[in-house]
Design a protein around this motif. Structure first.
Motif, PDB file in Angstrom:
ATOM      1  N   SER A 219       0.818  -1.215   0.000  1.00  0.00           N
ATOM      2  CA  SER A 219       0.000   0.000   0.000  1.00  0.00           C
ATOM      3  C   SER A 219       0.851   1.263   0.000  1.00  0.00           C
ATOM      4  CB  SER A 219      -0.913   0.008   1.229  1.00  0.00           C
ATOM      5  OG  SER A 219      -0.161  -0.083   2.419  1.00  0.00           O
TER       6      SER A 219
ATOM      7  N   TYR B 112      -7.174   1.787   7.397  1.00  0.00           N
ATOM      8  CA  TYR B 112      -6.095   2.776   7.352  1.00  0.00           C
ATOM      9  C   TYR B 112      -6.353   3.913   8.336  1.00  0.00           C
ATOM     10  CZ  TYR B 112      -4.944   0.424   2.997  1.00  0.00           C
ATOM     11  OH  TYR B 112      -4.618  -0.517   2.065  1.00  0.00           O
TER      12      TYR B 112
ATOM     13  N   TYR C  66       3.312   7.007   2.230  1.00  0.00           N
ATOM     14  CA  TYR C  66       1.982   6.461   2.001  1.00  0.00           C
ATOM     15  C   TYR C  66       1.066   7.602   1.553  1.00  0.00           C
ATOM     16  CZ  TYR C  66       3.444   2.339   4.671  1.00  0.00           C
ATOM     17  OH  TYR C  66       4.105   1.212   5.124  1.00  0.00           O
TER      18      TYR C  66
END
Length: 300
Positions: A115, A172, A251
């Protein structure tokens, strides 16, 4: 205990991997999550709980119903074989191994495995991400589903996969999912607590390290990870192959400060990926011997 089913499931997965002629159950779970999010999303813990509980109820009812129907059909040995075929879809050992090994020759494929942002990673960062993914997903994709399959049968393995899929899609800590995915993320922490630590022990033992100091360092370093569980197999792998994993990572366009795990080189090479993957045949032998022995000595 469901050792015979687990043994068959693991062997089928190691030989065949995912069945390309069916829509994988995890994909179907993902379809439901996407459908629910599209129609009912709200920045709310309660709304996320409804998503999680509704999916778990659906998965439990379907998997329990399949188990019930198979229990009254055909010869007992055929039943166990069919259970094993179905249960193999909850295990991702072959897919994980092949996908990480593929990064050696096709580093651009890393974007399908992680991710984190992959556009501007160095060769070392790509290799590091591949090793971290392999270590972490040994727990999520192999040890944990086997653990819950052995304890509870089909429904245990499928409910675990539903929780893990929820976490991977909505778990998340960002503006959109901080509340909506909180319940799913916490539930994933709970169900992975034991499997993650079991995986760390397996890595240390089967990579040829003594239990003492590496295990203590694994527990010390693993506890520094933001995740309640991911740091333990990652730390165990880093210590076993003599590299440093972790460190700051991007990220969604933002850098996230992460601790280092392990003691060794910070420059990670393709050889280090191969060293990490050397765990697989040793782990296979252990699982086959342990689960096989239990299947022979434990009544169904």
């Amino acid at each position: 205990m469901y050792f015979e089913i687990a043994l068959i499931a693991y062997v089928i997965d190691r030989i065949f991997g995912e069945f390309s002629f069916i829509r994988h159950p995890v994909v179907l779970m993902g379809d439901y999550i996407s459908w629910f999010e599209k129609r009912f999303y709200a920045d709310s813990i309660v709304r996320g709980m409804i998503l999680t509980l509704s999916l778990l109820l659906l998965v439990f009812l379907l998997s329990f119903s399949i188990s019930y129907l198979l229990s009254g059909w055909g010869h007992p040995d055929l039943q166990v074989l069919l259970y094993g075929v179905i249960a193999s879809t909850t295990i991702a050992s072959k897919m994980l191994y092949d996908s990480v090994k593929d990064i050696i020759t096709n580093p651009q494929h890393l974007k399908y495995l992680v991710s984190r942002d992959t556009e501007h990673l160095s060769d070392s960062d790509i290799n590091k991400a591949a090793i971290e993914t392999y270590a972490e997903n040994l727990s999520d994709g192999v040890i944990a589903p086997l653990f819950y399959l052995i304890l509870f049968g089909l429904w245990g393995a499928f409910v675990y996969k539903a929780i893990n899929t929820l976490d991977s899609m909505v778990g998340y800590r960002n503006e959109r999912y901080e509340k909506f995915g909180k319940f799913a993320a916490k539930l994933d922490d709970i169900v992975n607590y034991l499997p993650a630590r079991m995986t760390a022990v397996f890595i240390i033992v089967f990579m040829g390290r003594h239990m003492g100091l590496p295990l203590r360092k694994t527990w010390s370093q693993g506890s520094k990870h933001e995740s309640l569980n991911a740091g333990y197999p990652i730390s165990a792998m880093a210590l076993s192959i003599g590299v440093k994993l972790g460190g700051d990572t991007y990220y969604f366009g933002k850098i996230k400060s992460k601790p280092f795990f392990g003691e060794g080189r910070e420059v990670i090479t393709q050889k280090d990926i191969r060293n990490a993957l050397a765990l697989q045949p040793r782990l296979d032998i252990f699982i086959l011997i342990f689960v096989g022995y239990c299947a022979l000595t434990t009544p169904m």
